[in-house]
Design a protein around this motif. Structure first.
Motif, PDB file in Angstrom:
ATOM      1  N   GLY A   4      10.350   9.843  26.079  1.00  0.00           N
ATOM      2  CA  GLY A   4       9.172  10.490  26.610  1.00  0.00           C
ATOM      3  C   GLY A   4       7.924   9.720  26.262  1.00  0.00           C
ATOM      4  O   GLY A   4       7.943   8.813  25.431  1.00  0.00           O
ATOM      5  N   THR A   9       1.811  12.846  28.466  1.00  0.00           N
ATOM      6  CA  THR A   9       2.047  14.277  28.644  1.00  0.00           C
ATOM      7  C   THR A   9       0.875  15.094  28.132  1.00  0.00           C
ATOM      8  O   THR A   9       0.422  16.043  28.776  1.00  0.00           O
ATOM      9  N   ASP A  81      12.905  20.112  32.023  1.00  0.00           N
ATOM     10  CA  ASP A  81      12.485  18.997  31.163  1.00  0.00           C
ATOM     11  C   ASP A  81      12.846  17.656  31.780  1.00  0.00           C
ATOM     12  O   ASP A  81      12.583  16.605  31.194  1.00  0.00           O
ATOM     13  N   ASN A  85       8.615  20.513  38.043  1.00  0.00           N
ATOM     14  CA  ASN A  85       8.785  21.945  37.825  1.00  0.00           C
ATOM     15  C   ASN A  85       8.521  22.793  39.060  1.00  0.00           C
ATOM     16  O   ASN A  85       9.255  23.753  39.330  1.00  0.00           O
ATOM     17  N   HIS A 135       2.782  24.932  28.928  1.00  0.00           N
ATOM     18  CA  HIS A 135       2.333  23.549  29.036  1.00  0.00           C
ATOM     19  C   HIS A 135       0.894  23.473  29.538  1.00  0.00           C
ATOM     20  O   HIS A 135       0.102  22.649  29.073  1.00  0.00           O
ATOM     21  N   PRO A 200       7.969  16.040  34.184  1.00  0.00           N
ATOM     22  CA  PRO A 200       8.309  15.721  32.787  1.00  0.00           C
ATOM     23  C   PRO A 200       8.451  14.214  32.589  1.00  0.00           C
ATOM     24  O   PRO A 200       8.759  13.459  33.519  1.00  0.00           O
ATOM     25  N   HIS A 202      10.541  12.962  30.241  1.00  0.00           N
ATOM     26  CA  HIS A 202      11.884  12.661  29.743  1.00  0.00           C
ATOM     27  C   HIS A 202      12.726  11.983  30.819  1.00  0.00           C
ATOM     28  O   HIS A 202      12.606  12.284  32.012  1.00  0.00           O
ATOM     29  N   HIS A 341       7.663  18.677  24.191  1.00  0.00           N
ATOM     30  CA  HIS A 341       8.366  17.928  25.233  1.00  0.00           C
ATOM     31  C   HIS A 341       9.766  18.485  25.515  1.00  0.00           C
ATOM     32  O   HIS A 341      10.475  17.944  26.362  1.00  0.00           O
ATOM     33  N   SER A 342      10.135  19.559  24.803  1.00  0.00           N
ATOM     34  CA  SER A 342      11.477  20.133  24.989  1.00  0.00           C
ATOM     35  C   SER A 342      11.395  21.631  25.251  1.00  0.00           C
ATOM     36  O   SER A 342      12.351  22.357  24.999  1.00  0.00           O
ATOM     37  N   ARG A 343      10.263  22.100  25.755  1.00  0.00           N
ATOM     38  CA  ARG A 343      10.053  23.541  25.852  1.00  0.00           C
ATOM     39  C   ARG A 343      11.056  24.224  26.761  1.00  0.00           C
ATOM     40  O   ARG A 343      11.499  25.344  26.483  1.00  0.00           O
ATOM     41  N   ALA A 344      11.417  23.602  27.863  1.00  0.00           N
ATOM     42  CA  ALA A 344      12.372  24.253  28.770  1.00  0.00           C
ATOM     43  C   ALA A 344      13.728  24.420  28.094  1.00  0.00           C
ATOM     44  O   ALA A 344      14.374  25.470  28.219  1.00  0.00           O
ATOM     45  N   ARG A 345      14.176  23.396  27.370  1.00  0.00           N
ATOM     46  CA  ARG A 345      15.471  23.487  26.686  1.00  0.00           C
ATOM     47  C   ARG A 345      15.406  24.443  25.504  1.00  0.00           C
ATOM     48  O   ARG A 345      16.346  25.208  25.255  1.00  0.00           O
TER      49      ARG A 345
END
Length: 399
Positions: A4, A9, A81, A85, A135, A200, A202, A341-345
């Motif tokens: 990332g 971001t 991620d 989105n 975000h 994202p 990533h 950077h990993s909020r969705a997961r």
């Protein structure tokens, strides 16, 4: 391996902002989408005979919807991620519209059950919207924004049942699904034009992305703890809302319309979400969590008080909903802070645990009630949030 660009971001997030109107729209979208999971719950006995499904298998409609949602949380939400989105949210919402429409049209029991699974699977758009809002929101008001949006989600859960009961009186059960399909289509069109893009940074293969979900759960004890607390609370929430209508109908002579009004009164607990957001932003997350974990078992013990009045159930409904929503938002605020950077997961792990808890709660609700009745069942259910409270206090003592 996931990679990332934190600077890029951060710059993109700082340039974006959420207006009050956008926050209100996202809250409405979350409530409308999550309601898809619950429309069938109060009307399965009407649906089953018309599609040729036996009464013994009628509950599969609700179970498969919840199972589909859990699968989507685990397998689809992490894509936020990896992929843009807005496109994901719009695509899933349109897919939900199509599956709801097909469910309203089908006369086949097997096809209806498959569509129930797909309704749950495609309704995970809501769990992409919440991290997206996190975000876009400034750090200083992130908890408030998430809290306001989560109030919409809880209202969707609480109001979907009475809304379904009322709609079925006018349009029949197929009309409930047609109405939901139309609403999803309208929301998808508005989101396609109103939502900001978020790409994202990533880069990973899909297997690596899903593998990283489990890696995050192993790596971050806060994520595991918060997931467990809320899973236990949501199990008690699901148990209560499965058993309370049965108790009200059997022992308090409530009609379906009166049960719908009871559910509306319980929705008052949704005011906890913005309160939770403000507490988190002010640095009172631990105190708020303690209050929520205390309030949940106390509310269930109130419901178990002897006497014939249904008012104890009303008090419990409001207080329990308040506690569950308060802890959910405080937990999300803490989980989202782990890794931007990993909020969705992270959200996938957190929310999967919640709905697994809810599914297990629903699974044991009827046997518990049939064997022990209301009062003893309520006391037993209170043990779940009490366990979460003990674990929280133990963690606090260690710290």
């Amino acid at each position: 391996m996931l990679t990332g660009n934190p600077a890029a971001t951060a710059k993109a997030e700082q340039s974006a902002s959420l207006s009050g109107l956008m926050v209100a729209f996202l809250a409405f979208c979350c409530g409308a989408v999550v309601a898809n999971l619950y429309y069938a719950q109060p009307i399965v006995e009407l649906i089953a005979p018309q599609i040729g499904l036996s009464s013994a298998n009628a509950s599969l409609i609700v179970s498969l919807t919840q199972f589909g949602y859990a699968l989507g949380l685990l397998l689809l939400v992490p894509l936020a991620d990896l992929m843009e989105n807005r496109r994901l949210v719009v695509g899933f919402t349109l897919a939900a519209s199509v599956t709801l429409l097909c469910a309203g049209l089908t006369h086949s029991p097997s096809m209806f059950l498959i569509l129930s699974l797909l309704i749950g699977l495609t309704s995970v758009a809501v769990q992409i919207l919440v991290p997206l809002a996190a975000h876009l929101a400034p750090e200083a008001t992130r908890g408030r924004v998430v809290g306001n949006i989560m109030s919409g989600l809880l209202l969707g859960i609480l109001l979907s049942r009475p809304l379904s009961s009322l709609l079925v009186e006018v349009f029949g059960w197929r009309g409930v699904f047609f109405s939901a399909a139309a609403l999803m289509a309208v929301i998808a069109v508005i989101m396609a034009t109103a939502l900001p893009r978020r790409v994202p940074t990533h880069q990973a293969t899909y297997p690596a992305l899903i593998g990283s979900v489990f890696a995050l759960a192993r790596r971050h004890p806060v994520l595991r703890q918060r997931s467990l607390y809320q899973g236990l609370l949501f199990a008690s929430f699901s148990l209560f809302w499965t058993l309370a209508p049965i108790e009200l109908i059997r022992n308090h002579a409530f009609s379906q319309a009166q049960v719908a009004i009871f559910a509306l009164v319980g929705a008052v607990g949704a005011v906890a979400a913005p309160i939770a957001g403000r507490l988190a932003d002010a640095g009172h997350g631990r105190r708020g969590t303690l209050a929520a974990l205390l309030l949940a078992p106390v509310s269930l013990l109130i419901a178990a008080l002897p006497g014939s009045s249904y008012l104890w159930l009303v008090v419990c409904a409001v207080l329990l909903d308040f506690a569950v929503q308060l802890n959910m938002v405080l937990g999300q605020r803490e989980v989202y802070a782990i890794d931007p950077h990993s909020r969705a997961r992270l959200n996938a792990v957190y929310m999967t645990s919640i709905f697994v808890g809810g599914a297990l709660g629903s699974l044991v609700a009827s046997p518990l009630y049939e064997h022990f009745g209301w009062n003893l069942s309520a006391v037993t259910v209170a043990l779940l949030p009490a366990l979460a409270l003990l674990m929280f206090l133990g963690r606090k003592a260690e710290a």
